[in-house]
Motif scaffolding. Structure first.
Motif, mmCIF file in Angstrom:
data_model
loop_
_atom_site.group_PDB
_atom_site.id
_atom_site.type_symbol
_atom_site.label_atom_id
_atom_site.label_comp_id
_atom_site.label_asym_id
_atom_site.label_seq_id
_atom_site.Cartn_x
_atom_site.Cartn_y
_atom_site.Cartn_z
ATOM 1 N N GLN A 84 0.817 -1.212 0.000
ATOM 2 C CA GLN A 84 0.000 0.000 0.000
ATOM 3 C C GLN A 84 0.855 1.268 0.000
ATOM 4 O OE1 GLN A 84 -2.368 -0.541 3.507
ATOM 5 N NE2 GLN A 84 -3.770 -1.930 2.491
ATOM 6 N N PHE A 85 0.302 2.322 -0.613
ATOM 7 C CA PHE A 85 0.857 3.663 -0.541
ATOM 8 C C PHE A 85 0.241 4.288 0.712
ATOM 9 C CE2 PHE A 85 0.278 8.198 -2.155
ATOM 10 C CZ PHE A 85 1.563 8.589 -1.814
ATOM 11 N N ILE A 86 1.089 4.594 1.705
ATOM 12 C CA ILE A 86 0.586 5.035 3.003
ATOM 13 C C ILE A 86 1.050 6.462 3.295
ATOM 14 C CG2 ILE A 86 0.549 4.573 5.488
ATOM 15 C CD1 ILE A 86 1.068 1.608 4.803
ATOM 16 N N THR A 87 0.083 7.306 3.646
ATOM 17 C CA THR A 87 0.335 8.712 3.936
ATOM 18 C C THR A 87 -0.342 9.094 5.248
ATOM 19 O OG1 THR A 87 -1.632 9.290 2.650
ATOM 20 C CG2 THR A 87 0.482 9.363 1.495
ATOM 21 N N THR B 163 -3.958 8.106 9.280
ATOM 22 C CA THR B 163 -3.126 7.336 8.370
ATOM 23 C C THR B 163 -4.020 6.818 7.256
ATOM 24 O OG1 THR B 163 -1.637 6.710 10.155
ATOM 25 C CG2 THR B 163 -1.578 5.355 8.160
ATOM 26 N N VAL B 164 -3.732 7.247 6.034
ATOM 27 C CA VAL B 164 -4.547 6.915 4.868
ATOM 28 C C VAL B 164 -3.749 5.965 3.976
ATOM 29 C CG1 VAL B 164 -5.707 7.855 2.828
ATOM 30 C CG2 VAL B 164 -5.746 9.130 4.993
ATOM 31 N N SER B 165 -4.336 4.801 3.662
ATOM 32 C CA SER B 165 -3.670 3.787 2.844
ATOM 33 C C SER B 165 -4.404 3.620 1.530
ATOM 34 C CB SER B 165 -3.650 2.451 3.583
ATOM 35 O OG SER B 165 -3.004 2.585 4.827
ATOM 36 N N ILE B 166 -3.635 3.568 0.448
ATOM 37 C CA ILE B 166 -4.195 3.407 -0.896
ATOM 38 C C ILE B 166 -3.645 2.128 -1.496
ATOM 39 C CG2 ILE B 166 -4.262 4.369 -3.229
ATOM 40 C CD1 ILE B 166 -4.020 7.158 -1.921
ATOM 41 N N SER B 167 -4.540 1.306 -2.045
ATOM 42 C CA SER B 167 -4.120 0.087 -2.734
ATOM 43 C C SER B 167 -4.873 0.001 -4.056
ATOM 44 C CB SER B 167 -4.402 -1.149 -1.873
ATOM 45 O OG SER B 167 -5.775 -1.219 -1.556
ATOM 46 N N GLY B 168 -4.298 -0.737 -4.988
ATOM 47 C CA GLY B 168 -4.915 -0.870 -6.301
ATOM 48 C C GLY B 168 -4.152 -0.058 -7.335
ATOM 49 N N TYR C 200 -0.190 23.167 -6.517
ATOM 50 C CA TYR C 200 -0.389 24.349 -5.670
ATOM 51 C C TYR C 200 -1.855 24.723 -5.508
ATOM 52 C CZ TYR C 200 4.555 25.401 -5.313
ATOM 53 O OH TYR C 200 5.886 25.349 -5.015
ATOM 54 N N ASP C 201 -2.699 24.366 -6.473
ATOM 55 C CA ASP C 201 -4.107 24.772 -6.437
ATOM 56 C C ASP C 201 -4.983 23.852 -5.588
ATOM 57 O OD1 ASP C 201 -3.541 26.877 -8.133
ATOM 58 O OD2 ASP C 201 -3.890 25.679 -9.924
ATOM 59 N N SER C 202 -4.462 22.752 -5.126
ATOM 60 C CA SER C 202 -5.249 21.768 -4.390
ATOM 61 C C SER C 202 -5.289 22.093 -2.896
ATOM 62 C CB SER C 202 -4.630 20.386 -4.596
ATOM 63 O OG SER C 202 -5.190 19.460 -3.722
ATOM 64 N N ASP C 203 -6.437 21.861 -2.275
ATOM 65 C CA ASP C 203 -6.540 22.005 -0.826
ATOM 66 C C ASP C 203 -5.740 20.936 -0.093
ATOM 67 O OD1 ASP C 203 -8.178 24.205 -1.000
ATOM 68 O OD2 ASP C 203 -10.040 23.047 -0.866
ATOM 69 N N ALA C 204 -5.431 19.845 -0.775
ATOM 70 C CA ALA C 204 -4.696 18.739 -0.150
ATOM 71 C C ALA C 204 -3.351 19.194 0.400
ATOM 72 C CB ALA C 204 -4.501 17.606 -1.150
ATOM 73 N N LYS C 205 -2.764 20.230 -0.180
ATOM 74 C CA LYS C 205 -1.442 20.683 0.264
ATOM 75 C C LYS C 205 -1.435 21.108 1.730
ATOM 76 C CE LYS C 205 -1.922 25.446 -1.383
ATOM 77 N NZ LYS C 205 -3.295 25.365 -1.826
ATOM 78 N N SER C 206 -2.590 21.488 2.249
ATOM 79 C CA SER C 206 -2.682 21.895 3.656
ATOM 80 C C SER C 206 -2.841 20.714 4.601
ATOM 81 C CB SER C 206 -3.878 22.827 3.856
ATOM 82 O OG SER C 206 -3.734 23.962 3.063
ATOM 83 N N PHE C 207 -3.320 19.581 4.088
ATOM 84 C CA PHE C 207 -3.649 18.437 4.940
ATOM 85 C C PHE C 207 -2.640 17.295 4.868
ATOM 86 C CE2 PHE C 207 -7.888 20.208 3.688
ATOM 87 C CZ PHE C 207 -8.196 20.767 4.918
ATOM 88 N N LEU C 208 -2.019 17.098 3.704
ATOM 89 C CA LEU C 208 -1.076 15.990 3.518
ATOM 90 C C LEU C 208 0.223 16.290 4.253
ATOM 91 C CD1 LEU C 208 -0.334 13.304 2.186
ATOM 92 C CD2 LEU C 208 0.311 14.581 0.147
ATOM 93 N N LYS C 209 0.614 15.415 5.185
ATOM 94 C CA LYS C 209 1.784 15.684 6.013
ATOM 95 C C LYS C 209 2.961 14.765 5.745
ATOM 96 C CE LYS C 209 -0.171 19.122 7.802
ATOM 97 N NZ LYS C 209 0.218 20.425 7.280
ATOM 98 N N THR C 210 2.720 13.476 5.495
ATOM 99 C CA THR C 210 3.840 12.564 5.285
ATOM 100 C C THR C 210 3.512 11.482 4.263
ATOM 101 O OG1 THR C 210 3.220 10.927 6.975
ATOM 102 C CG2 THR C 210 4.596 12.786 7.710
ATOM 103 N N VAL C 211 4.567 10.958 3.668
ATOM 104 C CA VAL C 211 4.513 9.669 2.979
ATOM 105 C C VAL C 211 5.229 8.712 3.911
ATOM 106 C CG1 VAL C 211 5.320 8.288 1.033
ATOM 107 C CG2 VAL C 211 4.454 10.592 0.636
#
Length: 161
Positions: A23-26, A77-82, A91-102
């Motif tokens: 999984q890709f885990i963030t 902790t958010v996990s992505i599979s598939g 820069y235009d995404s709101d995700a930049k404020s919430f995503l903290k780590t890989v």
């Protein structure tokens, strides 16, 4: 009896280690209750992935951006599979404020890292595994801060083989 307990613990550990390895885990942090985050994707690619949002909720068969509302503030902790060929924070995404780590790259074959983490605030790559960049051929710069908040500017040269 003790041997049986150790054997059972080993089997359980192997199951969980095996199921999370690919999984890709963030981690994502919300600072207020009732906050929605969106995992941004790149419309140039085909997606079919599952998200474990880290709060007991799972979204399956995602084919583009995936959004989720967290009732309570916190770090998740958010996990992505598939099939997940690219994350596109930009820069235009709101995700930049919430995503903290890989935390882990997993075994996902990436197709692009363009705009992957652009503009992310207080973002760190803590993963110790190596991402599969065999399908990518681009040169990008990126800024990452280490555990002492020192800037580490890097360059990725990625080429299809």
């Amino acid at each position: 009896m003790k041997t049986m307990k150790i054997l059972l613990q080993t089997i359980i550990f192997m199951f969980f280690a095996q199921t999370s390895y690919g999984q890709f885990i963030t981690t994502w942090q919300t600072l207020r209750d009732d906050t929605t985050i969106t995992i941004p994707t790149n419309s140039m690619y085909t997606y079919d992935y599952t998200v474990d949002w880290g709060d007991g909720t799972t979204s399956t068969n995602q084919t583009g951006d995936a959004s989720h509302n967290y009732a309570l503030k916190g770090t998740y902790t958010v996990s992505i599979s598939g099939t997940f060929p690219a994350i596109y924070v930009d820069y235009d995404s709101d995700a930049k404020s919430f995503l903290k780590t890989v935390e882990q790259w997993g075994d996902n074959p990436w197709k692009s890292m363009k705009g992957a983490f652009e503009g992310c605030e207080y973002f760190r790559i803590l993963a110790t595994d190596i991402q599969d960049l065999s399908n990518v051929c681009l040169l990008y710069t990126f800024d990452v801060y280490d555990e002492k908040d020192r800037l580490d500017r890097g360059v990725w040269l990625m080429c299809r083989r």
